[in-house]
Design an enzyme around this catalytic site. Structure first.
Site, mmCIF file in Angstrom:
data_model
loop_
_atom_site.group_PDB
_atom_site.id
_atom_site.type_symbol
_atom_site.label_atom_id
_atom_site.label_comp_id
_atom_site.label_asym_id
_atom_site.label_seq_id
_atom_site.Cartn_x
_atom_site.Cartn_y
_atom_site.Cartn_z
ATOM 1 N N THR A 58 1.705 -4.709 4.180
ATOM 2 C CA THR A 58 1.534 -5.140 5.577
ATOM 3 C C THR A 58 0.921 -6.538 5.686
ATOM 4 O O THR A 58 1.132 -7.226 6.680
ATOM 5 C CB THR A 58 0.633 -4.152 6.341
ATOM 6 O OG1 THR A 58 -0.614 -4.022 5.655
ATOM 7 C CG2 THR A 58 1.292 -2.804 6.475
ATOM 8 N N ASP A 59 0.157 -6.943 4.671
ATOM 9 C CA ASP A 59 -0.603 -8.187 4.817
ATOM 10 C C ASP A 59 0.267 -9.403 5.164
ATOM 11 O O ASP A 59 -0.124 -10.227 5.985
ATOM 12 C CB ASP A 59 -1.418 -8.477 3.544
ATOM 13 C CG ASP A 59 -2.589 -7.512 3.390
ATOM 14 O OD1 ASP A 59 -2.922 -6.823 4.379
ATOM 15 O OD2 ASP A 59 -3.174 -7.443 2.293
ATOM 16 N N GLN A 100 -3.872 -21.211 18.907
ATOM 17 C CA GLN A 100 -4.734 -20.247 18.199
ATOM 18 C C GLN A 100 -4.816 -18.925 18.957
ATOM 19 O O GLN A 100 -5.241 -17.912 18.408
ATOM 20 C CB GLN A 100 -6.156 -20.802 18.072
ATOM 21 C CG GLN A 100 -6.267 -21.948 17.112
ATOM 22 C CD GLN A 100 -7.679 -22.527 17.042
ATOM 23 O OE1 GLN A 100 -8.646 -21.886 17.454
ATOM 24 N NE2 GLN A 100 -7.779 -23.726 16.521
ATOM 25 N N CYS A 101 -4.451 -18.953 20.249
ATOM 26 C CA CYS A 101 -4.500 -17.708 21.037
ATOM 27 C C CYS A 101 -3.370 -16.795 20.574
ATOM 28 O O CYS A 101 -2.297 -17.258 20.218
ATOM 29 C CB CYS A 101 -4.297 -17.997 22.521
ATOM 30 S SG CYS A 101 -5.640 -18.923 23.235
ATOM 31 N N THR A 157 0.819 -1.218 0.000
ATOM 32 C CA THR A 157 0.000 0.000 0.000
ATOM 33 C C THR A 157 0.846 1.258 0.000
ATOM 34 O O THR A 157 0.498 2.256 -0.640
ATOM 35 C CB THR A 157 -0.898 0.014 1.258
ATOM 36 O OG1 THR A 157 -1.789 -1.077 1.155
ATOM 37 C CG2 THR A 157 -1.691 1.290 1.374
ATOM 38 N N ASP A 163 1.638 -6.554 -4.482
ATOM 39 C CA ASP A 163 0.808 -6.542 -3.283
ATOM 40 C C ASP A 163 1.327 -7.731 -2.480
ATOM 41 O O ASP A 163 1.547 -8.814 -3.039
ATOM 42 C CB ASP A 163 -0.663 -6.751 -3.672
ATOM 43 C CG ASP A 163 -1.585 -6.647 -2.477
ATOM 44 O OD1 ASP A 163 -2.444 -5.754 -2.480
ATOM 45 O OD2 ASP A 163 -1.465 -7.466 -1.536
ATOM 46 N N SER A 164 1.524 -7.559 -1.193
ATOM 47 C CA SER A 164 2.209 -8.629 -0.452
ATOM 48 C C SER A 164 1.382 -9.900 -0.335
ATOM 49 O O SER A 164 1.882 -10.934 0.101
ATOM 50 C CB SER A 164 2.666 -8.141 0.922
ATOM 51 O OG SER A 164 1.597 -8.085 1.828
ATOM 52 N N SER A 165 0.127 -9.866 -0.762
ATOM 53 C CA SER A 165 -0.634 -11.123 -0.820
ATOM 54 C C SER A 165 -0.016 -12.058 -1.857
ATOM 55 O O SER A 165 -0.256 -13.259 -1.835
ATOM 56 C CB SER A 165 -2.090 -10.851 -1.199
ATOM 57 O OG SER A 165 -2.685 -10.067 -0.211
#
Ligand code: ASP
Length: 345
Positions: free
Chosen positions: A91-92, A280-281, A15, A59-61
């Site tokens: 950032t992704d 997952q926490c 971005t 795009d970092s995706s």
């Protein structure tokens, strides 16, 4: 006059360097020369700045292991010439790239600071300007003995510097998009930049760095949930060439105790697959054996991820799997801290 530290600013996309495409209304990458014009302040910093741009900013995706390897190669080629590196990145998946670099570059003696923005540089309220300027200052910061202050792969975002392999993008909209729940910030920027020296890796900065350029992608993340079916588990664990599973468990590393579940995992382990228990926490650590529901995992040979993030677990596993280690060696290294990514508890 003392020489200014030399910093290489590497633009990969994200971005921070995007602009709205009038035809589609979507954000797309802009030319890096345009970006430089938007931050003339960098010329006034106490750093001599050169820039390097990826030919096709992404795009970092779309970041993948091949992209990490390219990034390692750029740093390797320029390592001797520069005192530090700032990587502009979306950032992704910044936490994945930062984690991957922390494993792939061994004996790192110079700062590699990743940063980006939630709003493009060309917008009035952009967070990108401050992020870039402070990231450069951090990459250029030196100790009294002239050695770099932060010889780590780190993420600088919204006034905080975190060890990259401890980070997680937790907010899609706020400027403070990253958190590091299991490790304190290694620096904080206010009027001054306050370095949290006792949490910065204190390695002897004299060794020769190593640049590793192999990754094995044959892994999956398996997030368990109430209602997870036997069929689903069996299908996933029988994916061709599967070598590793990051098992996202409940709480302190707990999972169902049904026979088919434990047996399914055990069969996979018997076939040579490595399973890595990650919570997952967001915060806290896996304690295999604390409850009956995690003791069974320990008994069948699931590796303990302690307080590692999923991002670091994925990249660590891909890195270790590419080394051709035995299953026992893999489990051993998965449970060790190799780049500051986990704390045994
Ligand atoms: N989609 C963007 C990217 O990761 C988001 C960002 O940069 O903040 O490349």
């Amino acid at each position: 006059m003392l020489q200014k530290p030399k910093i290489l600013l590497i633009y990969t996309g994200g971005t921070i360097g995007m602009i709205t495409d009038p035809a589609t209304g979507s954000l797309k990458a802009m030319d890096f020369r345009e970006i430089e014009k938007l931050i003339p302040e960098t010329r006034r910093l106490n750093a001599e700045l050169d820039t390097y741009s990826f030919k096709t900013p992404i795009d970092s995706s779309n970041a993948d292991p091949q992209f990490w390897i390219e990034l390692v190669s750029v740093i390797e080629k320029n390592y001797i010439k520069y005192d530090g590196f700032v990587i502009l990145h979306g950032t992704d998946t910044m936490s994945y790239t930062g984690s991957a670099l922390s494993f792939m570059i061994g004996n790192l003696g110079k700062p590699i600071i990743l940063t980006g923005a939630q709003l493009p540089l060309g917008t009035i309220r952009t967070d990108g300007k401050e992020n870039i300027i402070t990231a450069i200052e951090i990459a250029a910061a030196q100790r009294k003995d002239g050695k770099p202050r932060v010889p780590e792969v780190a993420v600088y975002f919204e006034n905080k510097l975190f060890r990259a392999n401890r980070t997680h993008k937790y907010n899609a909209e706020y400027f403070d998009a990253f958190e590091s729940p299991n490790y304190p910030p290694i620096a904080e920027a206010g009027i001054k930049i306050n370095f949290n020296d006792k949490f910065i890796i204190n390695r002897e900065i004299s060794g020769i760095p190593s640049f590793y350029k192999k990754i094995d992608k044959n892994i999956i993340i398996l997030k368990i949930f109430p209602g997870l079916g036997q069929d689903y588990l069996e299908k996933i664990l029988s994916i061709e060439n599967l070598k590793g599973v990051v098992l996202e468990t409940f709480g302190t590393g707990n999972a169902p105790t049904y026979d088919w579940f434990i047996q399914g995992l055990k069969n996979a382990i018997d076939r040579g697959i490595v399973i890595y228990n990650v919570s997952q926490c967001n915060a806290g650590s896996v304690h295999q054996g604390h409850y009956e529901t995690s003791r069974l995992l320990k008994d069948i040979g699931v590796a303990n991820g302690y307080d590692i993030t999923t991002e670091a677990a994925v990249t660590k596993m891909m890195y270790l799997l590419s080394k051709g280690l035995s299953q026992n060696e893999l489990i051993y290294f998965l449970e060790q801290n190799i780049a500051g990514e986990l704390t045994h508890s």
